[in-house]
Design an enzyme around this catalytic site. Structure first.
Site, PDB file in Angstrom:
ATOM      1  N   ASP A 129      21.547   9.719   5.433  1.00  0.00           N
ATOM      2  CA  ASP A 129      21.990  10.546   6.438  1.00  0.00           C
ATOM      3  C   ASP A 129      22.176   9.716   7.768  1.00  0.00           C
ATOM      4  O   ASP A 129      21.539   8.998   8.030  1.00  0.00           O
ATOM      5  CB  ASP A 129      21.207  11.750   6.765  1.00  0.00           C
ATOM      6  CG  ASP A 129      19.874  11.280   7.212  1.00  0.00           C
ATOM      7  OD1 ASP A 129      19.604  11.215   8.324  1.00  0.00           O
ATOM      8  OD2 ASP A 129      18.843  11.453   6.270  1.00  0.00           O
TER       9      ASP A 129
ATOM     10  N   GLU B  57      14.140  21.987  13.140  1.00  0.00           N
ATOM     11  CA  GLU B  57      12.942  21.323  13.594  1.00  0.00           C
ATOM     12  C   GLU B  57      12.476  21.874  14.995  1.00  0.00           C
ATOM     13  O   GLU B  57      13.239  22.442  15.860  1.00  0.00           O
ATOM     14  CB  GLU B  57      13.358  19.707  13.699  1.00  0.00           C
ATOM     15  CG  GLU B  57      13.910  19.236  12.685  1.00  0.00           C
ATOM     16  CD  GLU B  57      14.222  17.864  12.476  1.00  0.00           C
ATOM     17  OE1 GLU B  57      13.362  17.001  13.158  1.00  0.00           O
ATOM     18  OE2 GLU B  57      15.477  17.324  12.308  1.00  0.00           O
TER      19      GLU B  57
END
Length: 342
Positions: A141, A228
């Protein structure tokens, strides 16, 4: 995944990501505050108490976050049946005339080559028999922090897929997204886009912003919502687990309606512990676990992708890169990536 931040923060967090493999005790892994961070995320002084949320809340919400179920996900078209070559007649057997071929036969779908893992790791972890190296399909990623990527080199080094940072909140577009999106496909990678969720903007605004900037490409992998706690953000809001689930559901429903694919949930250990244990069982998960196998950190959770390192090294990128692996065989990957369930 990687967030905007000053270089000092970035270097500090890379150091934090190299957790010791001594965290092998399951009780310690499950109960102690997570030592894992994601890029420039700073851990809170103590975890937010978890709550038994149960089913997603269906109560009334502000107009821009009104819940609406996306309905059944459209099935991707199946591959056309492969035309079989007529059998060669056996001796003493009269040949059978083959059926005429259509004037413009449908081309047979080709499978993309799977490149084996050739990444190095600046801070390797010994995962033992559960090593991600034992799985067939690896990927990365990326975001602006990887700079100008040589996608062809990255591909041949083992990046069979890439998730590319697209958006933050309701007004930030990663400046490298369009370039990375185009070049990854040109290099032959399967690619998808991810959104970093911001807890001080409405879910509807964030979904609209993602949809505005990420093309609806039938060849793309499902979109990802990255959830997150970000200690470096100007937003200090930490909603209750009930509110977290409600906001996520609004965002995911809107993306599912638009792209026709169920979004994938990316998360880190501390956020998962605070909000997601036992929840959203019908969604695929992408789990960060750089010190131990996901089964030790996320007990009982099925997962689709595992982010096993934040310190990967490749000839296609200057500096370090996040390394990921798909949970399945090469055939599983081809079936899933082409839109067919495994």
């Amino acid at each position: 995944m990687r967030l905007s931040g000053v270089p000092a923060i970035f270097l500090t967090c890379l150091a934090l990501s190299g957790c010791s493999s001594s965290l092998d005790s399951e009780s310690v892994l499950a109960r102690a505050p997570s030592r894992e961070t994601t890029s420039s995320i700073t851990l809170p002084p103590a975890p937010v108490p978890a709550a038994n949320v149960g089913a997603p809340v269906a109560q009334a919400a502000p107009p821009q976050e009104e819940l609406a179920w996306a309905g059944p996900v459209p099935n991707a078209p199946q591959f056309a049946p492969v035309m079989q070559t007529p059998d060669v007649p056996m001796p003493n057997e009269r040949p059978v005339a083959a059926a005429p071929m259509p004037a413009n036969p449908t081309p047979r779908a080709s499978r993309m080559q799977i490149y084996s893992h050739r990444f190095r790791d600046a801070k390797p972890i010994n995962f033992g028999s559960a090593s991600p190296r034992n799985l067939a399909v690896h990927g990365v990623d990326v975001s602006r922090w990887q700079g100008d990527i040589d996608w062809v080199k990255l591909r041949t080094q083992g990046a069979n897929f890439a998730y590319i940072k697209a958006t933050d909140g309701g007004d930030h577009l990663d400046p490298m997204f369009k370039t990375n999106w185009r070049k990854a496909k040109e290099a032959g990678l399967k690619r998808g886009a991810y959104h970093f969720f911001y807890w001080c903007r409405t879910a509807g605004e964030q979904a609209d912003w993602f949809i505005r900037n990420v093309p609806r490409d039938p060849d793309a992998l499902p979109p990802v919502i990255d959830v997150e706690w970000n200690g470096e953000s100007s937003c200090k809001n930490r909603p209750s687990p009930e509110r977290v689930l409600e906001k996520m559901q609004v965002f995911m429903d809107k993306l599912e309606r638009h792209y026709g694919q169920r979004p994938i949930i990316y998360t880190a250990p501390d956020f998962y512990r605070d909000n997601l244990q036992g929840e959203l069982l019908d969604y695929p998960f992408w789990l960060r676990s750089v010190a131990a196998h996901p089964s030790k950190i996320y007990r009982g959770r099925k997962w689709l992708f595992w982010q096993y390192s934040g310190s990967g090294l490749s000839h296609g990128v200057e500096g370090r890169i996040d390394l990921n692996v798909f949970h399945g065989s090469g055939d599983d990957w081809h079936n899933w990536a082409s839109g067919r369930s495994t």
